[in-house]
Each structure stands twice: as structure tokens, then as C-alpha cells.
Design a protein around this motif. Structure first.
Motif, PDB file in Angstrom:
ATOM      1  N   PHE A 375       9.230  42.406 -15.895  1.00  0.00           N
ATOM      2  CA  PHE A 375       9.109  43.672 -16.634  1.00  0.00           C
ATOM      3  C   PHE A 375       7.696  44.222 -16.782  1.00  0.00           C
ATOM      4  N   GLN A 376       6.658  43.385 -16.578  1.00  0.00           N
ATOM      5  CA  GLN A 376       5.304  43.897 -16.703  1.00  0.00           C
ATOM      6  C   GLN A 376       5.066  44.997 -15.661  1.00  0.00           C
ATOM      7  N   ALA A 377       5.545  44.776 -14.434  1.00  0.00           N
ATOM      8  CA  ALA A 377       5.317  45.753 -13.363  1.00  0.00           C
ATOM      9  C   ALA A 377       6.067  47.052 -13.665  1.00  0.00           C
ATOM     10  N   ALA A 378       7.305  46.928 -14.199  1.00  0.00           N
ATOM     11  CA  ALA A 378       8.093  48.124 -14.533  1.00  0.00           C
ATOM     12  C   ALA A 378       7.359  48.931 -15.602  1.00  0.00           C
ATOM     13  N   LEU A 379       6.779  48.232 -16.575  1.00  0.00           N
ATOM     14  CA  LEU A 379       6.042  48.912 -17.644  1.00  0.00           C
ATOM     15  C   LEU A 379       4.842  49.659 -17.068  1.00  0.00           C
ATOM     16  N   GLU A 380       4.112  48.996 -16.168  1.00  0.00           N
ATOM     17  CA  GLU A 380       2.933  49.666 -15.606  1.00  0.00           C
ATOM     18  C   GLU A 380       3.316  50.903 -14.796  1.00  0.00           C
ATOM     19  N   ARG A 381       4.421  50.788 -14.058  1.00  0.00           N
ATOM     20  CA  ARG A 381       4.879  51.964 -13.279  1.00  0.00           C
ATOM     21  C   ARG A 381       5.256  53.104 -14.221  1.00  0.00           C
ATOM     22  N   ARG A 382       5.905  52.760 -15.354  1.00  0.00           N
ATOM     23  CA  ARG A 382       6.330  53.786 -16.314  1.00  0.00           C
ATOM     24  C   ARG A 382       5.101  54.482 -16.929  1.00  0.00           C
ATOM     25  N   LEU A 383       4.106  53.675 -17.315  1.00  0.00           N
ATOM     26  CA  LEU A 383       2.909  54.266 -17.938  1.00  0.00           C
ATOM     27  C   LEU A 383       2.263  55.267 -16.994  1.00  0.00           C
ATOM     28  N   GLU A 384       2.209  54.875 -15.724  1.00  0.00           N
ATOM     29  CA  GLU A 384       1.590  55.754 -14.727  1.00  0.00           C
ATOM     30  C   GLU A 384       2.416  57.032 -14.559  1.00  0.00           C
ATOM     31  N   ALA A 385       3.746  56.888 -14.510  1.00  0.00           N
ATOM     32  CA  ALA A 385       4.621  58.054 -14.306  1.00  0.00           C
ATOM     33  C   ALA A 385       4.563  59.002 -15.505  1.00  0.00           C
ATOM     34  N   VAL A 386       4.560  58.452 -16.708  1.00  0.00           N
ATOM     35  CA  VAL A 386       4.527  59.289 -17.919  1.00  0.00           C
ATOM     36  C   VAL A 386       3.226  60.104 -17.939  1.00  0.00           C
ATOM     37  N   GLN A 387       2.130  59.465 -17.583  1.00  0.00           N
ATOM     38  CA  GLN A 387       0.844  60.165 -17.545  1.00  0.00           C
ATOM     39  C   GLN A 387       0.868  61.252 -16.460  1.00  0.00           C
ATOM     40  N   ALA A 388       1.364  60.909 -15.272  1.00  0.00           N
ATOM     41  CA  ALA A 388       1.299  61.849 -14.144  1.00  0.00           C
ATOM     42  C   ALA A 388       2.256  63.026 -14.321  1.00  0.00           C
ATOM     43  N   VAL A 389       3.462  62.767 -14.818  1.00  0.00           N
ATOM     44  CA  VAL A 389       4.474  63.837 -14.842  1.00  0.00           C
ATOM     45  C   VAL A 389       4.466  64.611 -16.164  1.00  0.00           C
ATOM     46  N   PHE A 390       4.290  63.903 -17.293  1.00  0.00           N
ATOM     47  CA  PHE A 390       4.456  64.581 -18.589  1.00  0.00           C
ATOM     48  C   PHE A 390       3.150  65.047 -19.231  1.00  0.00           C
ATOM     49  N   TRP A 391       2.062  64.278 -19.045  1.00  0.00           N
ATOM     50  CA  TRP A 391       0.839  64.650 -19.775  1.00  0.00           C
ATOM     51  C   TRP A 391       0.335  65.992 -19.272  1.00  0.00           C
ATOM     52  N   ASN A 392       0.076  66.905 -20.219  1.00  0.00           N
ATOM     53  CA  ASN A 392      -0.394  68.235 -19.849  1.00  0.00           C
ATOM     54  C   ASN A 392      -1.774  68.431 -20.457  1.00  0.00           C
ATOM     55  N   GLU A 393      -2.757  68.439 -19.603  1.00  0.00           N
ATOM     56  CA  GLU A 393      -4.145  68.465 -20.072  1.00  0.00           C
ATOM     57  C   GLU A 393      -4.430  69.741 -20.867  1.00  0.00           C
ATOM     58  N   ALA A 394      -3.897  70.868 -20.405  1.00  0.00           N
ATOM     59  CA  ALA A 394      -4.181  72.135 -21.092  1.00  0.00           C
ATOM     60  C   ALA A 394      -3.566  72.148 -22.489  1.00  0.00           C
ATOM     61  N   ALA A 395      -2.343  71.672 -22.608  1.00  0.00           N
ATOM     62  CA  ALA A 395      -1.680  71.669 -23.927  1.00  0.00           C
ATOM     63  C   ALA A 395      -2.178  70.511 -24.789  1.00  0.00           C
ATOM     64  N   GLY A 396      -2.659  69.460 -24.159  1.00  0.00           N
ATOM     65  CA  GLY A 396      -3.126  68.293 -24.907  1.00  0.00           C
ATOM     66  C   GLY A 396      -1.972  67.486 -25.472  1.00  0.00           C
ATOM     67  N   VAL A 397      -0.853  67.457 -24.750  1.00  0.00           N
ATOM     68  CA  VAL A 397       0.318  66.706 -25.217  1.00  0.00           C
ATOM     69  C   VAL A 397       1.225  66.452 -24.004  1.00  0.00           C
ATOM     70  N   TRP A 398       2.290  65.656 -24.222  1.00  0.00           N
ATOM     71  CA  TRP A 398       3.270  65.415 -23.160  1.00  0.00           C
ATOM     72  C   TRP A 398       4.336  66.510 -23.233  1.00  0.00           C
ATOM     73  N   LEU A 399       4.795  66.978 -22.067  1.00  0.00           N
ATOM     74  CA  LEU A 399       5.811  68.047 -22.039  1.00  0.00           C
ATOM     75  C   LEU A 399       6.966  67.650 -21.125  1.00  0.00           C
ATOM     76  N   ASP A 400       8.210  68.016 -21.532  1.00  0.00           N
ATOM     77  CA  ASP A 400       9.376  67.793 -20.663  1.00  0.00           C
ATOM     78  C   ASP A 400       9.113  68.455 -19.305  1.00  0.00           C
ATOM     79  N   PHE A 401       9.707  67.876 -18.251  1.00  0.00           N
ATOM     80  CA  PHE A 401       9.529  68.448 -16.913  1.00  0.00           C
ATOM     81  C   PHE A 401      10.860  68.979 -16.411  1.00  0.00           C
ATOM     82  N   ASN A 402      10.872  70.222 -15.915  1.00  0.00           N
ATOM     83  CA  ASN A 402      12.113  70.801 -15.409  1.00  0.00           C
ATOM     84  C   ASN A 402      12.196  70.674 -13.886  1.00  0.00           C
ATOM     85  N   LEU A 403      13.255  69.989 -13.436  1.00  0.00           N
ATOM     86  CA  LEU A 403      13.385  69.683 -12.008  1.00  0.00           C
ATOM     87  C   LEU A 403      13.693  70.930 -11.176  1.00  0.00           C
ATOM     88  N   LEU A 404      14.418  71.899 -11.762  1.00  0.00           N
ATOM     89  CA  LEU A 404      14.762  73.090 -10.993  1.00  0.00           C
ATOM     90  C   LEU A 404      13.578  74.038 -10.893  1.00  0.00           C
TER      91      LEU A 404
END
Ligand SMILES: OC[C@H]1O[C@H](O[C@H]2O[C@H](CO)[C@@H](O)[C@H](O)[C@H]2O)[C@H](O)[C@@H](O)[C@@H]1O
Length: 578
Positions: A375-404
Motif C-alpha cells: 500500500f505504500q506505493a499506492a499511497l504515493e501514486r495517489r498523492l502525486e495524482a491528487v496534486q497533478a489533477v486537483f491542485w489549482n495553483e490560481a485558486a489555491g485549493v483542490w478542485l473537482d475535475f470534469n472529464l467531459l
């Protein structure tokens, strides 16, 4: 048994067959409570003010006999449509009133003075906490053994241990509600009841491969936000019970795998592929417990479009946020967007991934306790994905992502802050950024609680409602950070929430599932049913806030008498000075 085997062996694949076939398999083939003509005719005739009433009624005779008698009536009725009176008569002769699947039960581990009471300085809050502690007794339910031996007579899903239910129309367990209930029970020193509720959920994982939305067969095709591993963690923090963990860790993993196998999606950012999770129930037909509402909503759609809408409504219900602008496709507003715009399976939600991140974190540490390392590897992959996909530098927070739309949703939702609570970030400046995000919006100006969104859609998971679990996630996330301003905001939010809940408790002698942030504070509003009283997670959250800040929280603004006394004292001092 047959369909459980399909799930276990993986033969049943969602999306294979017509929506009706899949729904029918997945729901254990219940042609009374989940699908079929009897359900449709009764619900569309609106025999009861709430559609949930009918699907909660136990049968008086076997389902085969009830269906046979119904078919005989249909066969001799012009066009096969029974009148309201005929349906009323049929239902009263074939079904029993809801609630008869329970027997009287009082928790054996209940006590009148748990230690938390002594931590509360304000006398009125202390007395209130004592009332809330007593409420566990009225919300406790034990399922009769008849439900185990003759399950086909009930929509209730049998579980072996007693449960604490939310209250009001919700007379069965609900998955994510149970997390705040369990935290509250542990503060009431009712560890045995809390453990029993976790055992029930483990039993469901063993049987179905996942935890249904709630304890009814019509909820089987969808889950709710995954909190099982967090519940185990809460229990272990109160009870030294490593044996319980050792015996059941494989089931925590089965539940986690349900989300990974059936609810994951791949997103590419730059040259990297990330796997994240979303709510996605690809099963059509109206929700049995809200049949007429779903039917009417889709009345002007063709067959494909209405099946798709019904599947999307189920996906939204799986999120626990049913319903909300958060799942509408037509954002950013102009509103009015409506429930018909729900496209929940297009949203990759911040909070769901934050909860699974916590699950991975906990599973990694549980396995470490047991001397293993996954599970350590799964956790590291998740941390990276959450930062890359959700973190929004301009808003300064995490935002839902719309696939469409392939874009983040810029709107405010308390769920945007969920990673703070679940420690799903690496940048230590995240809490400071969250503070600026909150202070830069209008949300802190609402004094009765943090609103669910800033859109008035009439849906219950939007303005003007504020929900207990969301208050708790944001408060606990800010409170645990090292930022002093974040801690201050956490306390202020807790103080506002506790005062609102307390004021309405005094007024109505009741705790509500949700509250209205407008004006002086009212019970929540909107959505498809009347606001409910009880209420499991509300009581759990208040107890948690009193545990966190019991020495500082106060029950209300200073009394009029006290204020008059202060004014008099000031005048006296001024007079002395002059
Ligand atoms: O009957 C309509 C919906 O009712 C439930 O949802 C709401 O109550 C639940 C119990 O407190 C809560 O878990 C959920 O977050 C609320 O929105 C039910 O969970 C839905 O599936 C159902 O369609």
C-alpha cells in the motif's frame, strides 16, 4: 446466493446486458422492491406521500405469491393498469407497515455519564451533550431473526449486529453516516456498539463485495463514500483490538478493491497518466425509493436518454451528495441548471480521492503493524495524482475535475478542502493557501455554518443548506494544521455550528440532518423529502466538536442581562473617571 457468486467470481460485469437486466441481477432479482410492474404501478399511483414508504414495507406472503396475485389482477383489468383504490387494497392485503423488521433493543454498553461530559465547561452545552448521549438509545435498531431466515419477505438487508440509524424516514443503516455515528458512539464510550456496526459492514463486504448505500435491497447497486477503513481506525484509536484488525484486514482490502476495479478512471496530465476514482453507477431505471420523482423528471426524454439520466442520478446518490450543482454539467452557471443536468459520472471528485488516499495511508500503516509492507506505493501514486489533477495553483485549493469538459470546476464546495483533513498533500503551505482561499470568498460570512455551495438550486446539497459531515471535515482539517490562522478559523466555524445546532435544539427539542444558513438559522430545506430529525451524524459531529473544544465553546451570545450588566459597569467606570 447465486448473484453473490457472480460478484465473487467476477462473472457479473457491470455494463453487460440491458440496464434492466443488470439492475435485476445486481439487485438480487427483486421484482417487487427494485424493478417490475408492481413497483411501477404502486409508485406512480402515489399511494404514499413518500415513495420510500412502499419499498420499506415487508411482505405478508411470499414474493412469488404476491407477484402471481398481482398478475392475475392485471390480466383482468383493462390495459393492465389498476386503479388507485385497487392498488391500495392490494398493498394493504399483501404488505405490512414499514418498521416491523426490527425488535426492541437498548444498547447494553450505554452509560449516562461518559467522560466527555466533564470536558465541557459551558453548563448548557454540557446538559445538551447529555441529551445527545441519550439519543443513541432511541436511534438503536436490532433486526429480527426472521429477516435472516426469510429474507425474501423484506427489503431490509439482514446484518447480525444492532445499528444506530440516522432517524426520521431513514430507519436503516447508511454507509457514510455510520462514520460520524461511530465517532460519536466512541465518545459516548459505546465501543461494543461501534464495533458491532463495523462488523455489520464487514459482513456486507464479505457477502456482496462492497458496502451498499444503505441497508435495503434497493440500495444494493450503489455504494456511498468509502469510510470503512476510517471507521476501523477510529475504533482502534479507542480500543486496543489488533486481533480484530488482523481478522478483518483482508475485507478492508476487498472493499478498497471494489473502488479500484469498478470506479477508477485514468487521466493524463502532461506526459503522465494518473488513476483516480469517481462515482459511477451504470444502471438505469428510477430509484425505487424515489420512483415517481425520477419518472416525472425524465417524462419528456426518449428511452436511451432517460435510462442515462436515471443512471446519473444513482451515481450522484452514490456520492452521498444527492443532489447538488456539483454534479450538473452546465457549470460555471448561468443557472438555472436543474437536476436534469446531472452528469455525476463525468466528475472526478476531490473528496472521494481524499478518502481513498486516507484509506491507502491507513492500510499501509495497518499492514506495518501486522509486519507487512503493501500500500505504500499506492499511497504515493495517489498523492502525486491528487496534486497533478486537483491542485489549482490560481485558486489555491483542490478542485473537482470534469472529464467531459476536461477542466476543473472553479466553484466553492467544502469538499475542495477534504485533502487537508485526510493529509493527502505534500506541500506544507497547503493550509495557509486554504486559509487564503476561504478568506477570499464569502463563505466565512455565513454565521450559521459553512454553506454547501454558493448556488441556490433548490437541491439539498447546495445553498442555503449546511451539512454536519462537511462542517466536521473542514473544521478538523484546519484544526490539525500548523497555521495559527487556520486553527482560529476552525474554532470560529465550530462555535458557529454548535450555537446554531444548540439554538434550534432549544427551539424544537430536535436535532436535524442539515441546517439552513440563512437568517437566524433554521432546519435545512429543499431536495426531494422533508428535513429529517434524529439525527445520527449531526449528534456525532456535535460530540466530536465538544470533544475538541469543550473547554472553549459557549452555548450562545452573552445574555441580555449580562450585556446590560457590562454597559452599567462601563458607565460606572466612566463616571468614576470623570
Ligand atoms: O431518498 C432519497 C435519498 O436519501 C438518502 O440520501 C440522503 O440521506 C442519507 C441518510 O442520511 C445520506 O447518507 C445522504 O447523504 C443524503 O443525501 C439516500 O442515501 C439516497 O441514496 C436516496 O436516494
Amino acid at each position: 446466493i447465486a448473484w453473490t457468486t457472480w460478484v465473487r467470481t467476477g462473472v457479473l460485469k457491470l455494463g453487460v446486458g440491458t440496464p434492466q437486466e443488470v439492475a435485476s441481477y445486481y439487485m438480487g432479482g427483486s421484482h417487487i422492491y427494485c424493478t417490475g410492474d408492481l413497483l411501477k404501478q404502486v409508485q406512480l399511483a402515489k399511494l404514499f406521500s413518500d415513495d420510500k414508504h412502499f419499498v420499506d414495507m415487508p411482505l405478508q406472503e411470499s414474493p412469488e405469491l404476491v407477484l402471481k396475485k398481482f398478475q392475475q389482477l392485471v390480466n383482468v383489468t383493462p390495459e393492465g393498469i389498476l386503479s388507485k383504490e385497487q392498488l391500495q387494497q392490494f398493498v394493504s392485503s399483501s404488505f405490512r407497515d414499514p418498521g416491523q423488521e426490527f425488535e426492541l433493543w437498548e444498547p447494553q454498553d450505554w452509560m449516562s455519564s461518559p467522560q466527555i461530559l466533564a470536558k465541557i465547561s459551558d453548563q448548557k452545552l454540557q446538559a445538551w451533550a447529555s441529551d445527545l448521549n441519550a439519543k443513541w438509545k432511541s436511534l438503536g435498531r436490532k433486526i429480527k431473526d426472521d429477516v435472516r431466515t426469510r429474507p425474501m419477505f423484506y427489503s431490509q438487508i439482514y446484518v447480525p449486529h444492532p445499528v444506530i440509524v440516522p432517524g426520521g424516514r431513514f430507519i436503516e443503516y447508511y454507509y457514510w453516516d455510520s462514520y460520524w455515528v461511530i465517532e460519536g458512539l466512541l465518545l459516548s464510550e459505546m465501543a461494543a456498539t461501534a464495533k458491532g456496526m463495523i462488523q455489520n459492514l464487514l459482513y456486507l463486504v464479505e457477502r456482496y463485495g462492497h458496502i451498499p448505500n444503505g441497508g435495503r435491497v434497493y440500495y444494493l447497486c450503489r455504494s456511498q463514500p468509502p469510510f470503512l477503513t476510517l471507521m476501523m481506525d477510529a475504533y482502534l484509536a479507542h480500543a486496543n483490538d489488533t486481533e480484530f484488525l488482523r481478522e478483518n484486514i483482508h475485507l478492508l482490502e476487498v472493499e478498497y478493491e471494489f473502488w479500484q476495479r469498478n470506479r477508477s478512471v485514468s487521466i493524463t496530465v502532461g506526459d503522465r497518466n494518473h488513476t483516480l476514482n469517481y462515482y459511477n453507477v451504470q444502471i438505469g431505471e428510477p430509484r425505487p425509493e424515489s420512483y415517481s420523482k425520477d419518472w416525472e423528471l425524465a417524462s419528456d426524454l426518449n428511452e436511451d436518454a432517460r435510462q442515462e439520466l436515471w443512471a446519473e442520478l444513482k451515481s450522484a446518490a452514490e456520492s452521498g451528495w444527492d443532489f447538488s450543482s456539483r454534479w450538473f454539467l452546465s457549470w460555471p452557471p448561468p443557472l438555472p441548471a436543474t437536476l436534469k443536468d446531472t452528469k455525476a459520472s463525468a466528475v472526478v471528485p476531490v473528496d472521494l480521492n481524499a478518502f481513498l488516499c486516507k484509506t491507502e495511508h491507513l492500510l499501509a500503516s495497518f499492514y506495518r503493524i501486522l509486519g507487512k509492507e503493501p500500500f505504500q506505493a499506492a499511497l504515493e501514486r495517489r498523492l502525486e495524482a491528487v496534486q497533478a489533477v486537483f491542485w489549482n495553483e490560481a485558486a489555491g485549493v483542490w478542485l473537482d475535475f470534469n472529464l467531459l469538459k476536461k477542466q476543473p470546476n472553479p466553484a466553492f464546495y467544502p469538499s475542495n478542502l477534504a485533502p487537508l483533513w485526510t493529509d493527502c498533500f505534500s506541500d506544507q503551505a497547503a493550509a495557509e493557501r486554504a486559509v487564503r482561499y476561504l478568506e477570499g470568498s464569502t463563505v466565512l460570512s455565513y454565521k450559521n455554518g459553512l454553506p454547501t455551495s454558493l448556488f441556490r438550486t433548490g437541491e439539498q446539497w447546495d445553498l442555503p443548506n449546511a451539512w454536519p459531515p462537511l462542517q466536521h471535515m473542514v473544521i478538523a482539517g484546519l484544526a490539525k494544521s500548523s497555521s495559527s490562522r487556520a486553527k482560529e478559523i476552525a474554532f470560529d466555524l465550530a462555535q458557529n455550528w454548535v450555537r446554531t445546532n444548540f439554538a434550534l435544539y432549544k427551539k424544537y427539542q430536535a436535532m436535524f440532518e442539515k441546517y439552513n444558513v440563512d437568517g437566524d438559522g433554521k432546519p435545512g430545506t429543499g431536495g426531494e423529502y422533508q428535513v429529517q430529525e434524529g439525527f445520527g451524524w449531526t449528534n456525532g459531529v456535535v460530540l466530536q466538536l465538544l470533544d475538541l473544544y469543550g473547554d472553549r465553546l459557549t452555548s450562545g451570545s452573552p445574555s441580555t442581562l449580562f450585556r446590560a450588566w457590562i454597559v452599567a459597569a462601563c458607565l460606572f467606570l466612566l463616571d468614576l473617571k470623570w
